[in-house]
Motif scaffolding. Structure first.
Motif, PDB file in Angstrom:
ATOM      1  N   ALA A 213       0.845  -1.176   0.321  1.00 23.25           N
ATOM      2  CA  ALA A 213      -0.794  -0.133   0.143  1.00 23.25           C
ATOM      3  C   ALA A 213       1.069   1.011  -0.192  1.00 23.25           C
ATOM      4  CB  ALA A 213      -1.178  -0.454   1.116  1.00 23.25           C
ATOM      5  N   ASP A 214       2.354   1.115   0.113  1.00 22.48           N
ATOM      6  CA  ASP A 214       2.867   2.532   0.433  1.00 22.48           C
ATOM      7  C   ASP A 214       3.993   2.633  -0.674  1.00 22.48           C
ATOM      8  OD1 ASP A 214       4.515   0.680   1.160  1.00 22.48           O
ATOM      9  OD2 ASP A 214       5.095   0.631   3.257  1.00 22.48           O
ATOM     10  N   ALA A 215       3.629   1.633  -1.364  1.00 19.57           N
ATOM     11  CA  ALA A 215       4.750   2.001  -2.912  1.00 19.57           C
ATOM     12  C   ALA A 215       3.850   2.881  -3.422  1.00 19.57           C
ATOM     13  CB  ALA A 215       4.698   0.307  -3.688  1.00 19.57           C
ATOM     14  N   TYR A 216       5.038   4.003  -3.121  1.00 19.17           N
ATOM     15  CA  TYR A 216       4.539   5.338  -4.099  1.00 19.17           C
ATOM     16  C   TYR A 216       4.846   5.067  -5.897  1.00 19.17           C
ATOM     17  CZ  TYR A 216       9.926   5.457  -3.879  1.00 19.17           C
ATOM     18  OH  TYR A 216      11.546   5.073  -4.017  1.00 19.17           O
ATOM     19  N   ASP A 217       5.716   4.212  -6.177  1.00 20.89           N
ATOM     20  CA  ASP A 217       5.816   3.985  -7.543  1.00 20.89           C
ATOM     21  C   ASP A 217       5.714   3.209  -7.808  1.00 20.89           C
ATOM     22  OD1 ASP A 217       5.711   4.724 -10.328  1.00 20.89           O
ATOM     23  OD2 ASP A 217       7.753   5.682  -9.781  1.00 20.89           O
ATOM     24  N   LEU A 218       4.805   2.221  -7.998  1.00 24.44           N
ATOM     25  CA  LEU A 218       4.555   0.430  -8.933  1.00 24.44           C
ATOM     26  C   LEU A 218       5.107   0.838  -9.887  1.00 24.44           C
ATOM     27  CD1 LEU A 218       4.161  -1.712  -8.171  1.00 24.44           C
ATOM     28  CD2 LEU A 218       1.926  -1.681  -8.577  1.00 24.44           C
ATOM     29  N   ASP A 219       6.228   0.544 -10.427  1.00 24.78           N
ATOM     30  CA  ASP A 219       6.325   0.366 -11.870  1.00 24.78           C
ATOM     31  C   ASP A 219       6.572  -1.075 -11.736  1.00 24.78           C
ATOM     32  OD1 ASP A 219       7.516   0.876 -14.461  1.00 24.78           O
ATOM     33  OD2 ASP A 219       9.714   1.106 -13.482  1.00 24.78           O
ATOM     34  N   PRO A 220       6.052  -1.778 -13.072  1.00 24.71           N
ATOM     35  CA  PRO A 220       5.986  -3.741 -12.886  1.00 24.71           C
ATOM     36  C   PRO A 220       7.313  -3.966 -14.024  1.00 24.71           C
ATOM     37  CG  PRO A 220       4.145  -3.369 -13.004  1.00 24.71           C
ATOM     38  CD  PRO A 220       4.566  -1.906 -12.476  1.00 24.71           C
ATOM     39  N   HIS A 221       7.814  -4.388 -14.460  1.00 24.19           N
ATOM     40  CA  HIS A 221       9.084  -4.686 -14.968  1.00 24.19           C
ATOM     41  C   HIS A 221       8.442  -6.257 -15.413  1.00 24.19           C
ATOM     42  CE1 HIS A 221      11.422  -1.719 -13.146  1.00 24.19           C
ATOM     43  NE2 HIS A 221      11.562  -2.606 -11.937  1.00 24.19           N
ATOM     44  N   THR A 222       8.670  -6.271 -17.533  1.00 19.90           N
ATOM     45  CA  THR A 222       8.808  -7.388 -18.256  1.00 19.90           C
ATOM     46  C   THR A 222       9.526  -7.106 -18.966  1.00 19.90           C
ATOM     47  OG1 THR A 222       6.609  -6.883 -19.283  1.00 19.90           O
ATOM     48  CG2 THR A 222       5.838  -7.765 -17.184  1.00 19.90           C
ATOM     49  N   ALA A 223       9.751  -8.485 -19.628  1.00 22.40           N
ATOM     50  CA  ALA A 223      10.869  -9.084 -20.421  1.00 22.40           C
ATOM     51  C   ALA A 223      10.642 -10.184 -21.203  1.00 22.40           C
ATOM     52  CB  ALA A 223      12.133  -8.599 -20.056  1.00 22.40           C
ATOM     53  N   SER A 224      10.499 -10.634 -22.710  1.00 23.40           N
ATOM     54  CA  SER A 224      10.302 -11.522 -23.365  1.00 23.40           C
ATOM     55  C   SER A 224      11.685 -12.287 -23.688  1.00 23.40           C
ATOM     56  CB  SER A 224       9.398 -11.567 -24.109  1.00 23.40           C
ATOM     57  OG  SER A 224       8.342 -11.494 -23.545  1.00 23.40           O
ATOM     58  N   PHE A 225      12.132 -12.816 -24.123  1.00 25.87           N
ATOM     59  CA  PHE A 225      13.328 -14.035 -24.863  1.00 25.87           C
ATOM     60  C   PHE A 225      12.612 -15.027 -25.773  1.00 25.87           C
ATOM     61  CE2 PHE A 225      14.080 -11.948 -20.142  1.00 25.87           C
ATOM     62  CZ  PHE A 225      14.968 -11.257 -20.016  1.00 25.87           C
ATOM     63  N   ARG A 226      13.797 -15.199 -25.841  1.00 25.97           N
ATOM     64  CA  ARG A 226      13.212 -16.527 -27.035  1.00 25.97           C
ATOM     65  C   ARG A 226      15.204 -17.088 -27.341  1.00 25.97           C
ATOM     66  NH1 ARG A 226       9.172 -17.978 -30.700  1.00 25.97           N
ATOM     67  NH2 ARG A 226       8.076 -16.865 -30.341  1.00 25.97           N
ATOM     68  N   PRO A 227      15.415 -17.784 -26.102  1.00 20.44           N
ATOM     69  CA  PRO A 227      16.527 -18.919 -26.498  1.00 20.44           C
ATOM     70  C   PRO A 227      16.391 -19.487 -27.520  1.00 20.44           C
ATOM     71  CG  PRO A 227      16.073 -18.587 -24.514  1.00 20.44           C
ATOM     72  CD  PRO A 227      14.644 -18.105 -24.954  1.00 20.44           C
ATOM     73  N   ASP A 228      17.655 -20.020 -28.383  1.00 22.19           N
ATOM     74  CA  ASP A 228      17.907 -21.012 -29.201  1.00 22.19           C
ATOM     75  C   ASP A 228      18.612 -22.146 -28.672  1.00 22.19           C
ATOM     76  OD1 ASP A 228      20.108 -19.748 -28.802  1.00 22.19           O
ATOM     77  OD2 ASP A 228      20.426 -19.199 -30.852  1.00 22.19           O
ATOM     78  N   HIS A 229      18.333 -22.010 -27.586  1.00 19.85           N
ATOM     79  CA  HIS A 229      18.913 -23.173 -27.002  1.00 19.85           C
ATOM     80  C   HIS A 229      18.409 -23.565 -25.830  1.00 19.85           C
ATOM     81  CE1 HIS A 229      21.728 -20.085 -26.054  1.00 19.85           C
ATOM     82  NE2 HIS A 229      21.787 -20.571 -25.247  1.00 19.85           N
ATOM     83  N   PRO A 230      18.670 -25.255 -25.260  1.00 22.29           N
ATOM     84  CA  PRO A 230      17.210 -25.950 -24.221  1.00 22.29           C
ATOM     85  C   PRO A 230      18.329 -24.984 -23.165  1.00 22.29           C
ATOM     86  CG  PRO A 230      19.221 -27.340 -24.676  1.00 22.29           C
ATOM     87  CD  PRO A 230      19.062 -26.138 -26.579  1.00 22.29           C
TER      88      PRO A 230
END
Length: 505
Positions: A399-416
């Motif tokens: 509740a006291d988070a003054y600036d909620l900034d969710p980070h997301t990133a997508s990756f496509r690895p070419d190996h397992p």
């Protein structure tokens, strides 16, 4: 002043004054000749007489009970029920002698807390044959004989019984369990310490008083495609981390794997509740959005917002009454050959390829003071993380988070490879991606639960200063020919080196 006047009581070493005839503490008669000194024992030797004891031997000889199985040779402490001067620590009178929990009260006319002094008198350590159904016994009666009922007056025989079942014979221990026949109360859990008492609602055994481990002290969960382990660690009194792992199906029938790890902020109130609420809300949001066809990045963003709302709902109604509950979050979704990461705070995700010759990567950047100093070019990474303010977080859910900034990133690895999603209780002991890859077992993709256990064990071996939670998510790279055209057209973030600065929108 007489040169031969005693300066201290021979019985308790209490300082004496001129003219004292008796010790004011233990009542020792100072006119009696002191016992002969004994240079071998470490405790003062006092004469002991009474039933069950042999006559005192020469001065300095150890007292030995007449019956076998009594006080071991060399134990010179006076028996509470015996005559003579008690040894230091027992008290000056018989009723002050310490007793064991569960001892039977003194019988009228008996000479002490252990029962009567007549025939059949029981010493506190027992003078009969060894009982194998007591703590420290062998667990197996001689010759396979059935368990005998405890003798009347035996100190260990008096575990509390339910009045409704008092007097009923207790059957033999089931499956060789020496405590199976002990009373356990009406339902509920059995104490893990004495294995006999009933655990009360406050988490303590009603019989021995031992505190029971909390359910969240150590948790493990494994699905076919993901596993997670959470441990309280060695320094914290409770586990303030939480995780959620799940698998679901996408609209095209392919599988999606979800792993969420949350770390409660210890300086806030109810951090354990905050992490549990966040992990549950994020997991539920993803399992609702992914089967409906939402893009993994959008689903992850919505999951973080749902987690933030769940944690904010725990805040007190009166603003400022206490620090609002807060936690960090990191999550991973593996679906359709794409790896999606979302986070707020300093919990991290690492990429470790199956081919250890390839370079591992850290996929997140901390919301912390140290990360800000490095990103601004004010400090080097080593200098920033050596500062006492390094782990002060600048982003969290609450509740006291003054600036909620969710980070997301997508990756496509070419190996397992595998994705390691963890709290700082682990990465404090393996901070760089190379360090994490070195301690991760080579067969992590095939044995994710074992790998998570190994990682938690590494942190415990390092000191376990914080709660430790880790999820291991295997990733199988898709062949080039099966990639969706729209996914090819959409630019995916590469697997970045952890030293590369992050571009924020």
């Amino acid at each position: 002043m007489s040169m031969h006047r005693l300066s201290g009581c021979p019985g308790c070493a209490e300082p004496l004054e001129e003219g004292d005839r008796f010790c004011g503490v233990c009542g020792y008669a100072l006119s009696s000749p002191p016992p002969d000194p004994d240079t071998t024992p470490t405790l003062p030797v006092t004469p002991v007489t009474g039933p069950g004891y042999a006559a005192a031997g020469p001065a300095g000889a150890a007292l030995v009970p007449a019956a076998t199985g009594g006080v071991p040779a060399g134990d010179t402490a006076a028996h509470p029920g015996s005559s003579g001067v008690p040894a230091p620590g027992w008290g000056s009178t018989e009723e002050h002698a310490p007793t064991l929990a569960g001892d039977a009260p003194a019988q009228p006319g008996g000479g002490g807390p252990w029962g009567s002094d007549g025939p059949g008198h029981e010493t506190p350590y027992g003078s009969g044959p060894v009982r194998h159904d007591l703590p420290g016994g062998t667990g197996t009666p001689p010759g396979g004989a059935p368990w005998d009922p405890p003798a009347a007056g035996e100190p260990y025989a008096a575990a509390p019984q339910d009045p409704a079942t008092a007097g009923e014979p207790q059957g033999p221990a089931a499956d060789g369990d020496p405590y199976a026949a002990a009373p356990q109360g009406d339902g509920g859990k059995t104490c893990v310490a004495c294995r006999a008492g009933h655990v009360d609602t406050d988490g303590y055994c009603e019989h021995c008083g031992h505190a029971q481990p909390r359910e969240r002290d150590h948790l493990e969960e494994e699905l076919c495609s993901v596993a997670a382990v959470s441990d309280r660690g060695l320094r914290h009194h409770r586990n303030e981390d939480s995780f959620a792992v799940a698998a679901t199906a996408l609209p095209d029938g392919s599988a999606a794997t979800v792993a969420i790890v949350c770390d409660g902020v210890s300086s806030a109130s109810r951090p354990d509740e905050a992490s549990a609420a966040a992990a549950g809300a994020a997991n539920e949001s993803l399992l609702d959005a992914l089967p409906r066809g939402a893009h993994p990045s959008e689903a992850m963003h919505g999951a973080i917002l749902a987690a933030a709302a769940a944690v904010s709902a725990l805040a007190p109604e009166t603003p400022g009454a206490q620090n609002a509950p807060a936690c960090t979050l990191v999550g991973a979704v593996v679906s359709g050959g794409v790896l999606t990461i979302g986070w707020v705070g300093d919990s991290r995700a690492y990429w470790v390829p199956d081919d250890r010759a390839a370079l591992p990567r850290r996929l997140t950047e901390d919301d912390s003071w140290a990360a800000q100093m490095v990103a601004a070019g004010l400090m080097g990474e080593a200098e920033a993380y050596a500062d006492v303010r390094a782990h002060a977080i600048t982003g969290w859910l609450g509740a006291d988070a003054y600036d909620l900034d969710p980070h997301t990133a997508s990756f496509r690895p070419d190996h397992p490879g595998v994705v390691v999603v963890c709290t700082d209780g682990l990465w404090n002991y393996a901070e760089s991606a190379t360090d994490m890859a070195q301690i991760l077992p080579a067969d992590a993709a095939a044995r994710p639960l074992h790998s998570a256990q190994v990682l938690v064990g590494h942190a415990l071996d390092g000191g376990g200063h914080d709660n430790i939670t880790v999820a291991v998510v295997p990733f199988a790279a898709e062949p080039e020919g099966v990639r969706e055209p729209e996914a090819e057209a959409e630019p995916e973030a590469p697997v970045r080196a952890e030293t590369e600065p992050r571009a924020e929108a």
